[in-house]
Design a protein around this motif. Structure first.
Motif, PDB file in Angstrom:
ATOM      1  N   ILE A 135     -58.015   9.817 -30.147  1.00  0.00           N
ATOM      2  CA  ILE A 135     -56.800  10.195 -30.814  1.00  0.00           C
ATOM      3  C   ILE A 135     -56.767  11.703 -30.649  1.00  0.00           C
ATOM      4  CG2 ILE A 135     -55.149  10.173 -32.610  1.00  0.00           C
ATOM      5  CD1 ILE A 135     -55.879   7.084 -32.904  1.00  0.00           C
ATOM      6  N   ALA A 136     -57.747  12.237 -31.514  1.00  0.00           N
ATOM      7  CA  ALA A 136     -57.878  13.547 -32.048  1.00  0.00           C
ATOM      8  C   ALA A 136     -58.359  14.511 -30.781  1.00  0.00           C
ATOM      9  CB  ALA A 136     -59.149  14.037 -33.093  1.00  0.00           C
ATOM     10  N   GLU A 137     -59.204  14.005 -29.833  1.00  0.00           N
ATOM     11  CA  GLU A 137     -59.709  15.065 -28.723  1.00  0.00           C
ATOM     12  C   GLU A 137     -58.988  14.855 -27.190  1.00  0.00           C
ATOM     13  OE1 GLU A 137     -62.020  17.504 -29.015  1.00  0.00           O
ATOM     14  OE2 GLU A 137     -61.528  17.348 -31.196  1.00  0.00           O
ATOM     15  N   HIS A 138     -58.303  13.437 -27.377  1.00  0.00           N
ATOM     16  CA  HIS A 138     -57.745  13.394 -25.729  1.00  0.00           C
ATOM     17  C   HIS A 138     -56.300  12.788 -25.990  1.00  0.00           C
ATOM     18  CE1 HIS A 138     -61.681  13.051 -23.902  1.00  0.00           C
ATOM     19  NE2 HIS A 138     -62.005  12.679 -24.771  1.00  0.00           N
ATOM     20  N   ASN A 139     -55.466  13.390 -27.046  1.00  0.00           N
ATOM     21  CA  ASN A 139     -53.972  13.144 -27.279  1.00  0.00           C
ATOM     22  C   ASN A 139     -53.604  11.742 -27.268  1.00  0.00           C
ATOM     23  OD1 ASN A 139     -53.887  16.123 -27.786  1.00  0.00           O
ATOM     24  ND2 ASN A 139     -54.229  16.204 -25.563  1.00  0.00           N
ATOM     25  N   ARG A 164     -54.119  -0.224 -39.187  1.00  0.00           N
ATOM     26  CA  ARG A 164     -53.046   0.749 -40.017  1.00  0.00           C
ATOM     27  C   ARG A 164     -53.528   2.037 -40.280  1.00  0.00           C
ATOM     28  NH1 ARG A 164     -52.861   1.848 -44.817  1.00  0.00           N
ATOM     29  NH2 ARG A 164     -54.515   0.418 -45.614  1.00  0.00           N
ATOM     30  N   GLN A 165     -54.835   2.392 -40.442  1.00  0.00           N
ATOM     31  CA  GLN A 165     -55.305   3.777 -40.826  1.00  0.00           C
ATOM     32  C   GLN A 165     -55.408   4.423 -39.686  1.00  0.00           C
ATOM     33  OE1 GLN A 165     -58.466   3.660 -44.139  1.00  0.00           O
ATOM     34  NE2 GLN A 165     -58.084   1.590 -43.881  1.00  0.00           N
ATOM     35  N   LEU A 166     -55.451   3.802 -38.236  1.00  0.00           N
ATOM     36  CA  LEU A 166     -55.727   4.481 -37.220  1.00  0.00           C
ATOM     37  C   LEU A 166     -54.316   5.157 -36.735  1.00  0.00           C
ATOM     38  CD1 LEU A 166     -57.714   2.674 -34.517  1.00  0.00           C
ATOM     39  CD2 LEU A 166     -58.234   4.974 -35.466  1.00  0.00           C
ATOM     40  N   HIS A 167     -52.982   4.393 -37.292  1.00  0.00           N
ATOM     41  CA  HIS A 167     -51.847   4.840 -36.987  1.00  0.00           C
ATOM     42  C   HIS A 167     -51.320   5.889 -37.882  1.00  0.00           C
ATOM     43  CE1 HIS A 167     -50.338   2.133 -34.079  1.00  0.00           C
ATOM     44  NE2 HIS A 167     -51.028   1.100 -34.565  1.00  0.00           N
ATOM     45  N   GLU A 168     -52.052   5.879 -39.119  1.00  0.00           N
ATOM     46  CA  GLU A 168     -51.932   6.966 -40.141  1.00  0.00           C
ATOM     47  C   GLU A 168     -52.406   8.300 -39.534  1.00  0.00           C
ATOM     48  OE1 GLU A 168     -52.684   6.277 -44.228  1.00  0.00           O
ATOM     49  OE2 GLU A 168     -52.097   4.169 -43.864  1.00  0.00           O
ATOM     50  N   TRP A 169     -53.833   8.091 -39.018  1.00  0.00           N
ATOM     51  CA  TRP A 169     -54.608   9.238 -38.477  1.00  0.00           C
ATOM     52  C   TRP A 169     -53.736   9.746 -37.148  1.00  0.00           C
ATOM     53  CZ3 TRP A 169     -58.572  12.263 -38.953  1.00  0.00           C
ATOM     54  CH2 TRP A 169     -59.133  12.896 -37.871  1.00  0.00           C
ATOM     55  N   GLU A 170     -53.042   8.932 -36.424  1.00  0.00           N
ATOM     56  CA  GLU A 170     -52.420   9.420 -35.343  1.00  0.00           C
ATOM     57  C   GLU A 170     -51.414  10.470 -35.797  1.00  0.00           C
ATOM     58  OE1 GLU A 170     -49.153   7.688 -32.209  1.00  0.00           O
ATOM     59  OE2 GLU A 170     -50.338   6.363 -33.278  1.00  0.00           O
ATOM     60  N   GLN A 171     -50.626   9.989 -36.827  1.00  0.00           N
ATOM     61  CA  GLN A 171     -49.583  11.073 -37.341  1.00  0.00           C
ATOM     62  C   GLN A 171     -50.022  12.442 -37.752  1.00  0.00           C
ATOM     63  OE1 GLN A 171     -46.598  10.146 -37.222  1.00  0.00           O
ATOM     64  NE2 GLN A 171     -47.422   8.270 -36.250  1.00  0.00           N
ATOM     65  N   ARG A 172     -51.218  12.781 -37.815  1.00  0.00           N
ATOM     66  CA  ARG A 172     -51.864  14.018 -38.104  1.00  0.00           C
ATOM     67  C   ARG A 172     -51.733  14.859 -36.865  1.00  0.00           C
ATOM     68  NH1 ARG A 172     -57.212  13.303 -42.267  1.00  0.00           N
ATOM     69  NH2 ARG A 172     -55.978  11.692 -43.469  1.00  0.00           N
ATOM     70  N   PHE A 173     -51.784  14.095 -35.824  1.00  0.00           N
ATOM     71  CA  PHE A 173     -51.894  14.995 -34.511  1.00  0.00           C
ATOM     72  C   PHE A 173     -50.626  14.980 -33.681  1.00  0.00           C
ATOM     73  CE2 PHE A 173     -56.061  13.406 -35.803  1.00  0.00           C
ATOM     74  CZ  PHE A 173     -56.620  14.707 -35.590  1.00  0.00           C
TER      75      PHE A 173
END
Length: 221
Positions: A135-139, A164-173
């Motif tokens: 998510i962070a490095e490959h968009n 669920r926390q992965l989806h929260e992490w996605e929002q940061r990017f």
């Protein structure tokens, strides 16, 4: 929830048991290290304990997501350990910046670096960490990261809390939502004028929010 003792004997017994399990139908024959993207691998604990497999893959860095401290890795390998249980109510989100940076720095620092991420079975905890990196490095979105990782390692299935926390992490990017330059009152006014067939009236606004001047109509004599 299984509980494992902290003694070395218990750990050795556990690893031996997992080595036997990985020959079963769930994992398929052969080693259980799956390459997710070039130089990044996802595996179970048994594979991470297999010195021959680590050497064959050229692993230089190992990221362990376990609820006990790993003590099975060669000293030549750079290691990071995150103490974490595989439970839906466990906070994995706060660890994702550090785990992502560990993977990113390892791969960027050396052209020959190979990173292995593992937990007990390579299904939930370590899979979540790998998806967070994608998510962070490959968009990727959280859903795309999970689908992509599962295409490389079909048994991947983070628990519901981690997903669920992965989806929260996605929002940061996610790209910032830009506010419209057209105010709501202006937009309503423009729509009313369009419906009235009077798009050239004074005060009408373009889609970009810029005020449009009345058009000049040339009258020929």
């Amino acid at each position: 929830m299984l509980s494992f003792g902290s003694s070395l004997e218990n750990k050795v017994t556990l690893v031996s048991s997992l080595r036997a399990q990985r020959q079963g139908a769930m994992f398929g024959a052969g080693n259980c290290a799956n390459q997710i993207v070039p130089r990044l691998y996802l595996s179970d604990l048994a594979t991470a304990c297999d010195v021959d497999t680590l050497a064959r893959l050229g692993i230089t860095h190992v990221l362990s997501i376990l609820d006990f401290a790993p003590d099975h890795l060669p000293k030549s390998i750079t290691c990071m350990h995150v103490r974490l249980e595989d439970r839906f109510n466990v906070d994995i989100l706060s660890h994702l910046p550090d785990t992502t940076e560990f993977i990113r720095s390892a791969l960027a620092g050396r052209a020959d670096a190979r990173v292995l991420v593992h937990c007990m079975m390579g299904i939930s905890r370590s899979a979540t960490v790998v998806c967070a990196y994608l998510i962070a490095e490959h968009n990727m979105s959280a859903g795309d990261a999970l689908t992509f990782t599962r295409s490389k390692r079909p048994i991947v299935r983070p628990n519901i809390g981690f997903e669920r926390q992965l989806h929260e992490w996605e929002q940061r990017f996610a790209p910032p939502v830009q506010e419209s330059t057209v105010g709501m009152n202006q937009l309503r006014d423009r729509l009313r004028r369009i419906l009235d067939g009077n798009t050239q009236a004074q005060g009408a606004y373009s889609a970009t929010g810029q005020k449009q001047l009345p058009r000049t109509t040339e009258v020929k004599s």
